[in-house]
Design a protein around this motif. Structure first.
Motif, PDB file in Angstrom:
ATOM      1  N   ILE A 139      -9.958  11.489  -6.370  1.00  0.00           N
ATOM      2  CA  ILE A 139      -9.385   9.650  -5.747  1.00  0.00           C
ATOM      3  C   ILE A 139      -9.357  10.443  -7.766  1.00  0.00           C
ATOM      4  CG2 ILE A 139      -8.954   7.898  -5.113  1.00  0.00           C
ATOM      5  CD1 ILE A 139     -10.387   8.477  -2.919  1.00  0.00           C
TER       6      ILE A 139
ATOM      7  N   ALA B  64       0.162   6.566  -0.915  1.00  0.00           N
ATOM      8  CA  ALA B  64      -0.853   6.451  -0.988  1.00  0.00           C
ATOM      9  C   ALA B  64       0.732   7.795  -1.733  1.00  0.00           C
ATOM     10  CB  ALA B  64      -1.564   7.178  -0.221  1.00  0.00           C
TER      11      ALA B  64
ATOM     12  N   THR C 137       4.543  10.261   6.625  1.00  0.00           N
ATOM     13  CA  THR C 137       4.402  10.910   5.168  1.00  0.00           C
ATOM     14  C   THR C 137       5.738  11.191   4.749  1.00  0.00           C
ATOM     15  OG1 THR C 137       3.412  12.587   6.154  1.00  0.00           O
ATOM     16  CG2 THR C 137       2.048  10.604   5.379  1.00  0.00           C
TER      17      THR C 137
ATOM     18  N   SER D 222      -5.258   9.098   3.460  1.00  0.00           N
ATOM     19  CA  SER D 222      -5.147   9.929   2.200  1.00  0.00           C
ATOM     20  C   SER D 222      -6.397  10.871   2.288  1.00  0.00           C
ATOM     21  CB  SER D 222      -5.072   8.658   0.833  1.00  0.00           C
ATOM     22  OG  SER D 222      -6.031   8.373   0.017  1.00  0.00           O
TER      23      SER D 222
ATOM     24  N   SER E  19      -3.115   9.348  -5.913  1.00  0.00           N
ATOM     25  CA  SER E  19      -3.516   8.181  -6.761  1.00  0.00           C
ATOM     26  C   SER E  19      -3.247   6.664  -5.235  1.00  0.00           C
ATOM     27  CB  SER E  19      -3.123   7.996  -7.994  1.00  0.00           C
ATOM     28  OG  SER E  19      -1.337   8.304  -6.646  1.00  0.00           O
ATOM     29  N   HIS E  20      -3.289   5.745  -6.520  1.00  0.00           N
ATOM     30  CA  HIS E  20      -3.407   4.440  -4.082  1.00  0.00           C
ATOM     31  C   HIS E  20      -2.933   3.490  -5.382  1.00  0.00           C
ATOM     32  CE1 HIS E  20      -6.478   5.944  -1.689  1.00  0.00           C
ATOM     33  NE2 HIS E  20      -5.729   6.866  -1.717  1.00  0.00           N
TER      34      HIS E  20
ATOM     35  N   SER F 265       2.835   9.277   1.341  1.00  0.00           N
ATOM     36  CA  SER F 265       2.416   8.943   2.842  1.00  0.00           C
ATOM     37  C   SER F 265       2.180   7.091   2.048  1.00  0.00           C
ATOM     38  CB  SER F 265       0.553   8.971   2.598  1.00  0.00           C
ATOM     39  OG  SER F 265       0.694   7.447   3.891  1.00  0.00           O
ATOM     40  N   GLU F 266       2.863   6.603   3.459  1.00  0.00           N
ATOM     41  CA  GLU F 266       3.450   5.148   3.794  1.00  0.00           C
ATOM     42  C   GLU F 266       2.318   4.769   4.494  1.00  0.00           C
ATOM     43  OE1 GLU F 266       7.412   3.581   4.934  1.00  0.00           O
ATOM     44  OE2 GLU F 266       7.836   6.308   4.306  1.00  0.00           O
TER      45      GLU F 266
ATOM     46  N   ASN G 272      -3.806   3.714   2.385  1.00  0.00           N
ATOM     47  CA  ASN G 272      -4.352   4.328   1.939  1.00  0.00           C
ATOM     48  C   ASN G 272      -5.470   4.752   2.320  1.00  0.00           C
ATOM     49  OD1 ASN G 272      -2.416   3.156   0.299  1.00  0.00           O
ATOM     50  ND2 ASN G 272      -3.501   2.112  -0.928  1.00  0.00           N
ATOM     51  N   TYR G 273      -7.063   3.913   2.939  1.00  0.00           N
ATOM     52  CA  TYR G 273      -7.505   5.114   3.293  1.00  0.00           C
ATOM     53  C   TYR G 273      -7.404   6.546   3.960  1.00  0.00           C
ATOM     54  CZ  TYR G 273      -7.316   3.305   8.274  1.00  0.00           C
ATOM     55  OH  TYR G 273      -6.683   2.976   9.610  1.00  0.00           O
TER      56      TYR G 273
ATOM     57  N   ASP H 163      -3.993  -0.638  -6.684  1.00  0.00           N
ATOM     58  CA  ASP H 163      -4.948   0.196  -7.822  1.00  0.00           C
ATOM     59  C   ASP H 163      -5.001   1.037  -8.757  1.00  0.00           C
ATOM     60  OD1 ASP H 163      -5.978  -1.357  -5.573  1.00  0.00           O
ATOM     61  OD2 ASP H 163      -7.181   0.148  -4.455  1.00  0.00           O
TER      62      ASP H 163
ATOM     63  N   GLU I 105       0.769  -1.235  -0.003  1.00  0.00           N
ATOM     64  CA  GLU I 105      -0.264   0.242  -0.166  1.00  0.00           C
ATOM     65  C   GLU I 105       0.674   1.154   0.106  1.00  0.00           C
ATOM     66  OE1 GLU I 105      -3.938   0.286   1.569  1.00  0.00           O
ATOM     67  OE2 GLU I 105      -3.135  -1.151   2.886  1.00  0.00           O
TER      68      GLU I 105
END
Length: 523
Positions: A254, A129, A169, A190, A221-222, A183-184, A187-188, A225, A127
């Motif tokens: 997003i 972001a 981040t 972000s 963006s993630h 961001s490490e 993902n949610y 995905d 994951e």
């Protein structure tokens, strides 16, 4: 240094041979011959030989020892100098490596380091972001305050971003007025990061004792995905950022895979839209605005339409964002303003009190030449400035200082201003009192719910009361039933428009429907 050492070596050999071998021998022979010495005891010759050797060898050995000491001292000094040079080179290499990976203005890691780190992390993590940030209307700061102030503003933004982002981040400067947050965190989160950044921009910036309000558009963006490498993740975050900017800015979006499927269609629309103006594919429809108390015609709102040769009538909601992105909106907006002014000016031959409302896009509003353009159109068409209303949305009013400057400059011409779709944006009510606005247009979403959802009536009444207390006139959109019109009139709303009165019509049908011979009462 190596050449000097080699020369000294040869010189030393030459001195030793000369003063230890040749000169003592010649001196000994000279003494024997000059004094005619003839010793029977060989020891005297050895003593003579030793004396001659000492006579010549001692000075040269003394010289060589001193020279050796000097050379050693010189070599030691040179070694110290070399150590200092090496230390400086190491510092220079560290500085060069730092400069290669960091932005010189803000000190943030730069795009080169971003791509390297993002590629590495994308291959190691499940994951990740990417938040792509673009400052809204940064060009106006450079244009009005100068590039030095613009640089200072970028520095303040970089500090604000570092303060607004949590642990896990990292902030990068991508270039110009663009920043990237990597961001490490899951993902949610972000969305939480993006909201924190937008919240931080609500506080003003102070540059050389000048207070500035600014906003930003954020695309997200993630991994995995929306991409598996740095180039794809950043590209898709950039696309999402432009979607946020097209919706008025000061928000986050997003990335959606659906947007990628629309790109081919949008590219086609953009190419065709470039020809639309030259081939008369654009046309205007006019929707009347009615005085709710008298039922008489107040004005018209000009609405642009595109009659595509293959696709038929294309919705403005579909082609206006394309025009915004491709910068064609300035040309289209100018055409709409001039064409509408010419048309309503013709109708003034029948009724000189008919007003005209024209929508203004955010790119037009932020165009430094926009006030001059409005002035030129009014002069060319001879349209009365006091009968022209320019409509903007709430989201376009984020930069109060710049917005007020533009509005005031155009208001000096006599032109009126309206906030369209009021109640759906992000306007601060405390700021609304200081904006030089003449009309509030109540969004259709409030009007259409008045009869079916009674609490909405209180909201509408509050908007009307607030507008009237601020000496603004009210226009309600989306009126489709007589009951809505009666309630709005009862609450004090002066004007309305909607299908109850008329849908938007071409100029020819407007002329037939209203005849434009007298003020027509609406039944």
């Amino acid at each position: 240094m190596e050449l000097t050492t080699k020369r000294y070596k040869y010189k030393r050999i030459f001195l030793l041979i000369t003063f230890v071998v040749i000169l003592p021998f010649l001196f000994e022979e000279f003494i024997i011959q000059f004094y005619h010495l003839d010793f029977e005891n060989k020891t005297f010759y050895d003593l003579l030989n030793t004396g001659a050797l000492l006579l010549f060898a001692f000075p040269v050995f003394f010289y060589l020892i001193r020279k050796t000491d000097q050379t050693a001292f010189y070599l030691e000094q040179q070694h110290e100098v070399n150590k200092k040079i090496q230390h400086k080179l190491e510092l220079s290499n560290i500085e060069l490596a730092y400069n290669a990976n960091h932005d010189f203005l803000t000190g943030l890691p730069n795009r080169y380091q971003l791509f390297n780190l993002l590629d590495k992390m994308a291959s190691e993590r499940t994951e990740l972001a990417v938040l792509f940030i673009d400052l809204d209307r940064f060009k106006s700061i450079n244009d009005t305050m100068g590039h030095l102030s613009g640089d200072q503003f970028i520095k303040l933004v970089s500090i604000r971003l570092k303060q607004a982002t949590p642990l896990g981040t990292q902030v990068f400067r991508h270039g110009g007025d663009e920043f990237v947050i990597l961001s490490e965190l899951p993902n949610y989160r972000s969305i939480e990061i993006a909201e924190g950044v937008l919240e931080s921009f609500k506080k003003p910036f102070n540059i050389h004792n000048t207070t500035l309000y600014a906003s930003a558009s954020i695309g997200i963006s993630h991994l995995p995905d929306h991409g598996a490498d740095a180039v794809t993740l950043i590209k898709n975050a950039d696309r999402a950022m432009y979607q946020a900017k097209e919706q008025g800015g000061s928000m986050y979006t997003i990335y959606s895979l659906l947007s990628q499927n629309d790109e081919h269609k949008q590219l086609m629309l953009e190419n065709d839209l470039r020809d639309a103006l030259e081939t008369d594919q654009l046309l205007l429809h006019y929707q009347p605005v009615i005085d709710l108390e008298t039922g008489l015609l107040k004005s018209f709102e000009a609405l642009v339409r595109w009659k595509h040769p293959k696709l038929g009538l294309v919705s403005p909601a579909e082609f206006i964002p394309v025009a915004e992105r491709s910068m064609l909106i300035n040309d289209i907006g100018t055409w709409v303003l001039e064409t509408a002014c010419r048309q309503v000016k013709e109708w003034h031959a029948v009724n000189s009190d008919i007003g005209l409302a024209v929508n203004v896009s955010i790119r037009q509003f932020r165009n430094p030449q926009f006030p001059d353009l409005v002035k030129d159109v009014l002069e060319i068409t001879e349209y009365p400035a006091h009968l022209l209303i320019l409509e903007i949305t709430e989201s376009m009013m984020q930069d109060d200082w710049e917005s007020i400057r533009i509005i005031d400059e155009i208001r000096t011409l006599g032109v009126k201003w309206a906030i369209d779709d009021f109640g759906t944006g992000y306007s601060s009510l405390s700021k609304l009192a200081f904006l030089p606005i003449d009309y509030l247009k109540i969004d259709r979403s409030f009007t259409m719910e008045m009869l079916t959802h009674p609490p909405m009536q209180s909201i509408v009444q509050t908007i009307i009361d607030m507008g009237r207390n601020l000496d603004m006139e009210l226009i309600a959109e989306g009126i489709e039933e007589a009951g809505q019109s009666l309630l709005l009139q009862h609450y004090g709303c002066q004007f309305g428009q909607g299908y109850l009165f008329s849908k938007p019509l071409p100029a020819e049908e407007i002329e037939q429907a209203y005849c434009l011979t007298t003020l027509m009462k609406v039944h």
